[in-house]
Design a protein around this motif. Structure first.
Motif, short mmCIF file in Angstrom:
data_model
loop_
_atom_site.label_atom_id
_atom_site.label_comp_id
_atom_site.label_asym_id
_atom_site.label_seq_id
_atom_site.Cartn_x
_atom_site.Cartn_y
_atom_site.Cartn_z
N SER A 166 0.76 3.20 3.07
CA SER A 166 -0.40 2.23 3.40
C SER A 166 -1.36 2.90 2.35
O SER A 166 -1.58 3.95 2.14
CB SER A 166 -0.81 2.16 4.89
N ASP A 167 -2.13 2.06 1.65
CA ASP A 167 -3.17 2.33 0.88
C ASP A 167 -4.45 1.42 1.31
O ASP A 167 -4.28 0.22 1.70
CB ASP A 167 -2.95 2.05 -0.42
N PHE A 168 -5.70 2.11 1.01
CA PHE A 168 -6.91 1.74 1.55
C PHE A 168 -7.94 2.02 0.63
O PHE A 168 -8.08 3.16 0.40
CB PHE A 168 -7.46 2.03 2.79
N ASP A 169 -8.33 0.99 -0.28
CA ASP A 169 -9.38 1.45 -1.52
C ASP A 169 -10.52 0.46 -1.46
O ASP A 169 -10.41 -0.72 -1.79
CB ASP A 169 -8.57 1.21 -2.87
N GLN A 170 -11.63 0.93 -1.10
CA GLN A 170 -12.99 0.41 -0.95
C GLN A 170 -13.95 0.77 -1.89
O GLN A 170 -14.11 1.84 -1.92
CB GLN A 170 -13.53 0.24 0.57
N ILE A 171 -14.60 -0.20 -2.49
CA ILE A 171 -15.77 0.18 -3.37
C ILE A 171 -16.76 -0.69 -3.02
O ILE A 171 -17.10 -1.67 -2.72
CB ILE A 171 -15.37 -0.22 -4.81
N LEU A 172 -18.02 0.29 -3.12
CA LEU A 172 -19.31 -0.48 -2.85
C LEU A 172 -20.20 0.04 -3.98
O LEU A 172 -20.43 1.26 -4.34
CB LEU A 172 -19.97 -0.24 -1.57
N LEU A 173 -21.05 -1.11 -4.58
CA LEU A 173 -22.08 -0.85 -5.70
C LEU A 173 -23.33 -1.66 -5.01
O LEU A 173 -23.24 -2.72 -4.89
CB LEU A 173 -21.66 -1.37 -6.93
N LEU A 175 -12.20 -4.72 -1.65
CA LEU A 175 -11.16 -3.81 -0.98
C LEU A 175 -9.91 -4.31 -1.21
O LEU A 175 -9.53 -5.48 -1.37
CB LEU A 175 -11.55 -4.37 0.71
N ASP A 176 -9.09 -3.09 -1.45
CA ASP A 176 -7.71 -3.30 -1.86
C ASP A 176 -6.83 -2.70 -0.83
O ASP A 176 -7.02 -1.48 -0.64
CB ASP A 176 -7.58 -2.83 -3.31
N ARG A 177 -6.22 -3.57 0.07
CA ARG A 177 -5.21 -2.75 1.03
C ARG A 177 -4.14 -3.26 1.38
O ARG A 177 -3.73 -4.35 0.95
CB ARG A 177 -6.14 -3.04 2.12
N THR A 178 -3.12 -2.29 1.42
CA THR A 178 -1.84 -2.78 1.98
C THR A 178 -1.68 -4.02 3.16
O THR A 178 -2.62 -4.09 4.00
CB THR A 178 -1.01 -1.45 2.55
N TYR A 179 -0.89 -4.93 2.57
CA TYR A 179 -0.62 -6.13 3.67
C TYR A 179 -1.68 -7.02 3.39
O TYR A 179 -1.61 -7.97 3.78
CB TYR A 179 -0.70 -5.79 5.20
N PHE A 180 -2.60 -6.80 2.36
CA PHE A 180 -3.51 -7.77 2.01
C PHE A 180 -2.81 -8.66 0.97
O PHE A 180 -2.64 -7.98 -0.01
CB PHE A 180 -4.87 -7.43 1.64
#
Length: 413
Positions: A311-318, A345-350
Motif C-alpha cells: 500500500s502507498d499513501f502520498d499526500q502533498i499540501l502547499l 493525494l495519491d493512494r493505493t485503491y484510489f
C-alpha cells in the motif's frame, strides 16, 4: 518480547550534556517569549496573555514536559485535563479535545499544520519531545482562523528558540523494551538573527500485551527527526525566517509468522516567512508553506516467496498565506488573512488522484469594550473546487467579575 497487560514495568536512564559558549548570563538579553511564559499566540494569531483570553486555552510549559520524564508526546498530553489520546486502526494515536472526534483537532508545529491522517486520525507519535519549548492548546472551535479541521480545537507544538551566543546539548534516554532516545541541538544567535539544528533518533523493540498470539502489539521500529531553523534581519523592521523538518520511520510489519514485511514513513515540512512592521499600527506576514507525507508498507508471503500485499499513501499540501494585523489602539485590533490551500493525494485503491484547491479569507476583531469586558469576533470563508463553500463564524467573550474571577464563553461553527 511478551508483556502481561496488567503489569507494565518501565525504567529509564537519562544522560544530558549542555555546552554554552557565549556571554555571561547577566549580559544575555532574554527573549520576551521566555520572560512572558504565559503569552499565547495560537488562540488569536496575535500575542495575548493567557489569563486575559476569552477562549478556553492552556500552555504546557517546558518545565511541565520535563517533569513528566516521557519520551512520547502522548504521555504528556494524557496528563492534561480534557485531552485524550485515541488509537486508530493502524496502530497510531490521535488526540481528542473535550470529547470531539480526533479528525477535528488541528495539530500544528510552530504554527503550520501536519498532514498524513489515517481514517481522520493524525498519529502524534511522529513528533519528538526533544526540542519542544511549550505546547499551546486551544479548546473549542477555532475554525474561523484555521478552517474546519479546528472545530474541536488546536494543539500547537512550539519548538525551542535559540538564545544569544553559541549553544549545544546532547541528551540520551534509555527505557525498558530497549527504547533509545538520542537527541542533540546546536545553535547560534546574534541579536535577532539565528540558526539552529536539531537531530533525534528514537528506537524501540516494541512490546506485546497478548502473548497468546504470534504477533506483537507494537513491532520494533526506529525513527529519525531533523529540524533546521534560521532567521535574519533585513533592515530594522523586516525579518525573514526559515523552518525545515524531515521525519523518517521504519517499522516491522508482521501480520503472522508467514506474512511479514516493513512499513516506512517519509515526511518533510518547509516554511519560508517574511514579517514586516510598517509602523506601530500595521504589521504584515507572508508565509509560504509546503509539506509532503509518504507512507509505504508491504507484506511478503514467506511460504511462496511472493509479495502478498502493498500500500502507498502520498499526500502533498502547499499553502501561501498573507496576513495583516492592524492595531487601532490599545483596546481594539484586527487581523485579516488570505491564502490558498493546494492539496493532492495519491493512494493505493484510489482510481484517481484527487487534487483540491481551496482559496480562503478570514478576519478577526479583538476588542476590550471596557476594562472588564473583552470580545473576539471572527469569520472565515473557504471556497473549494470540489466541495461546497463554507462560512465559519466564531465569537468569544470574557467578563471579569472580580480581580481573579471571570466568566468566559465561546461559540463557533
Amino acid at each position: 518480547m511478551s508483556l502481561n497487560k496488567n503489569y507494565l514495568v518501565s525504567f529509564f536512564l537519562i544522560f544530558s550534556l549542555n555546552i554554552c559558549l557565549s556571554q555571561s548570563e547577566s549580559a544575555i538579553e532574554q527573549d520576551s517569549t521566555d520572560v512572558l511564559d504565559e503569552v499565547i499566540v495560537t488562540a488569536t494569531r496575535t500575542r495575548r496573555q493567557l489569563s486575559s483570553l476569552p477562549l478556553p486555552a492552556q500552555i504546557i510549559s517546558n518545565k511541565e514536559i520535563k517533569a513528566v520524564n516521557s519520551v512520547r508526546l502522548t504521555d504528556i498530553l494524557n496528563e492534561q485535563t480534557g485531552l485524550i489520546t485515541v488509537p486508530d486502526f493502524g496502530g497510531g494515536e490521535g488526540i481528542q479535545l473535550q470529547g470531539v472526534d480526533s479528525q477535528y483537532t488541528l495539530i500544528l508545529v510552530d504554527g503550520v499544520p501536519l498532514i498524513g491522517r489515517s481514517a481522520g486520525t493524525l498519529d502524534i507519535n511522529r513528533l519528538t519531545v526533544g526540542n519542544i519549548r511549550k505546547i499551546e492548546v486551544v479548546k473549542g472551535a477555532s475554525s474561523s482562523l484555521y478552517g474546519s479541521e479546528a472545530l474541536g480545537g488546536v494543539i500547537n507544538i512550539i519548538t525551542e528558540k535559540p538564545k544569544q551566543g553559541f549553544k549545544g546539548n546532547l541528551n540520551y534516554i534509555y527505557r525498558s523494551f530497549a527504547t533509545n532516545d538520542l537527541s542533540t541541538t546546536l545553535s547560534y544567535k546574534k541579536n535577532k538573527a539565528f540558526i539552529s539544528g536539531f537531530f533525534n533518533r528514537f528506537s524501540s523493540n516494541g512490546y506485546d500485551l497478548n502473548d497468546t498470539d504470534e504477533t506483537q502489539t507494537v513491532t520494533p521500529y526506529e525513527n529519525y527527526t531533523f529540524d533546521l531553523k534560521s532567521a535574519i534581519d533585513i533592515g530594522d523592521k523586516t525579518i525573514v525566517s526559515f523552518f525545515g523538518r524531515y521525519f523518517y520511520q521504519n517499522q516491522d510489519n508482521i501480520s503472522s509468522s508467514t506474512l511479514q514485511g516493513e512499513a516506512e514513513i517519509n515526511e518533510w515540512n518547509l516554511q519560508l516567512k517574511g514579517e514586516h512592521q510598517f509602523n506601530d499600527k500595521w504589521r504584515s506576514t507572508l508565509e509560504l508553506y509546503g509539506t509532503n507525507y509518504v507512507a509505504r508498507s508491504y507484506l511478503d508471503d514467506l511460504t511462496s516467496q511472493k509479495r502478498f500485499s502493498s500500500s502507498d499513501f502520498d499526500q502533498i499540501l502547499l499553502r501561501p498565506e498573507l496576513r495583516t494585523e492592524y492595531k487601532l489602539n490599545e483596546k481594539h485590533s484586527f487581523i485579516t488573512g488570505v491564502g490558498i490551500t493546494h492539496e493532492s493525494l495519491d493512494r493505493t485503491y484510489f482510481s484517481i488522484t484527487p487534487v483540491f484547491n481551496a482559496p480562503y479569507i478570514y478576519t478577526q476583531y479583538d476588542g476590550n469594550l471596557s476594562d472588564k469586558f473583552n470580545i473576539i469576533l471572527g469569520s472565515r470563508f473557504d471556497s473549494h473546487n470540489e466541495y461546497a463553500s463554507q462560512f465559519s463564524p466564531n465569537a468569544a467573550l470574557r467578563y471579569e467579575l472580580y480581580e481573579k474571577i471571570s466568566v468566559k464563553g465561546s461559540a463557533g461553527y
